[in-house]
Design an enzyme around this catalytic site. Sequence first.
Site, PDB file in Angstrom:
ATOM      1  N   GLU A 163      20.159 -61.226   1.325  1.00  0.00           N
ATOM      2  CA  GLU A 163      21.047 -60.990   2.469  1.00  0.00           C
ATOM      3  C   GLU A 163      22.182 -62.006   2.574  1.00  0.00           C
ATOM      4  O   GLU A 163      22.409 -62.596   3.621  1.00  0.00           O
ATOM      5  CB  GLU A 163      20.227 -60.953   3.760  1.00  0.00           C
ATOM      6  CG  GLU A 163      19.180 -59.849   3.764  1.00  0.00           C
ATOM      7  CD  GLU A 163      18.309 -59.833   5.004  1.00  0.00           C
ATOM      8  OE1 GLU A 163      18.553 -60.646   5.923  1.00  0.00           O
ATOM      9  OE2 GLU A 163      17.370 -59.023   5.046  1.00  0.00           O
ATOM     10  N   GLU A 268      12.599 -52.313   0.800  1.00  0.00           N
ATOM     11  CA  GLU A 268      11.993 -52.568   2.106  1.00  0.00           C
ATOM     12  C   GLU A 268      12.040 -51.289   2.928  1.00  0.00           C
ATOM     13  O   GLU A 268      12.557 -51.250   4.040  1.00  0.00           O
ATOM     14  CB  GLU A 268      12.708 -53.723   2.821  1.00  0.00           C
ATOM     15  CG  GLU A 268      12.683 -55.013   2.021  1.00  0.00           C
ATOM     16  CD  GLU A 268      13.263 -56.210   2.767  1.00  0.00           C
ATOM     17  OE1 GLU A 268      13.378 -56.155   4.013  1.00  0.00           O
ATOM     18  OE2 GLU A 268      13.580 -57.210   2.103  1.00  0.00           O
TER      19      GLU A 268
END
Length: 386
Positions: A163, A268
């Site tokens: 991220e 995810e």
Amino acid sequence: MKSKVIFGLASMAVVASAAFSSCTEKAAPEPTLKEMFQDKFLMGVAINENQASGLDSLGAATAAKHFNAIVPENVMKSAEIHPEEGRYNWEAADQFVKFGEDNNMFIVGHCLIWHSQLAPWFCVNDKGELVDSATLKQRMRDHIHTVVGRYKGRVKGWDVVNEAIVEDGSFRKTPFYEILGEEFIPLAFQYAHEADPDAELYYNDYGMNVEGRRNTVVRVVNEMKNRGLRVDGIGMQAHMGLDYPDLNEFEESLMAFAGTGCNVMITEWDMSALPTLTQSANVGDTIAAKANINPYADGLPADVAAQWNDRMEDVMRLLLKHSDVISRVNAWGVADGDSWKNDWPIPGRVDYPLLFDRNYQVKPFLAASLEPEAENVEEAPAESAE
């Protein structure tokens, strides 16, 4: 017509039986997810500390039965595994790796460099000020070499950087970026490769359907590969909702990432069944409590469950369409009760985002993954009765 809402593993067994054998006295063995998709991609799941240790025996059993890859939900994040400089907590991470080995799973480590759930000491000095570049490089190298080195040859792949890029394609203003600029990403990949030259290395991010983030990820990955750094995969965190992401955009990104020569991983995967409050998956983006934001606390209405299953079926069909470039599909949690979505972005919210419900029964849309074979059988010309 979309698959109807029929709960339980029995639905998978019925569909599998119809697809492969229409007349048998003995019931067909109950299919598992890893068997259903064994020729397509690895089926992975994030497990928590209680599952890895066996305290959650039902969750552990479900993970072992249905999945052939695992990633740790929290126990390898720096705040957990390296809370103080020079001190590591190995017990939970060791249990996670042992669980994977005991169940013959492909083990993925998560994650080496991330601004969130970061050990408080990592990027600052004893005065709380950001350290200089040389100090941060050394700390990154020591952390990565120690963690990756401990599990060398056992953990097969690592989410190296997590991220780092925002929606417009710029870099997230984290301490790593403020001190080292864009170079912190290739440095992390370099250190990870030094620690275990045989391990696969991945970049992982959410909202990967967004064009700005997509373009920068492609650029960064290509630049690293051009420098001779090892980058094996790009993780598309698939935190979804009933109204996002646009699946055409998601597919466009998937193909763009595959164009780098890397494997694509759906890392995810979950899909909220609740009204969308934010499309962010940044755990720091919480929202103040409001009325009517927990509409299904006592269970999911049948019409919403049907909508959820229809959309998840659409996503699975998309993933199967591109199984030639997707190496792993990874749910972010075993069952609905485990999901981080239950308390985010507002504490106390009850959600239904995972592949298994709170009773560890598989969701109906997965049975529909066998429908193309069944449809092919139905569409074949009927044999003569003569």
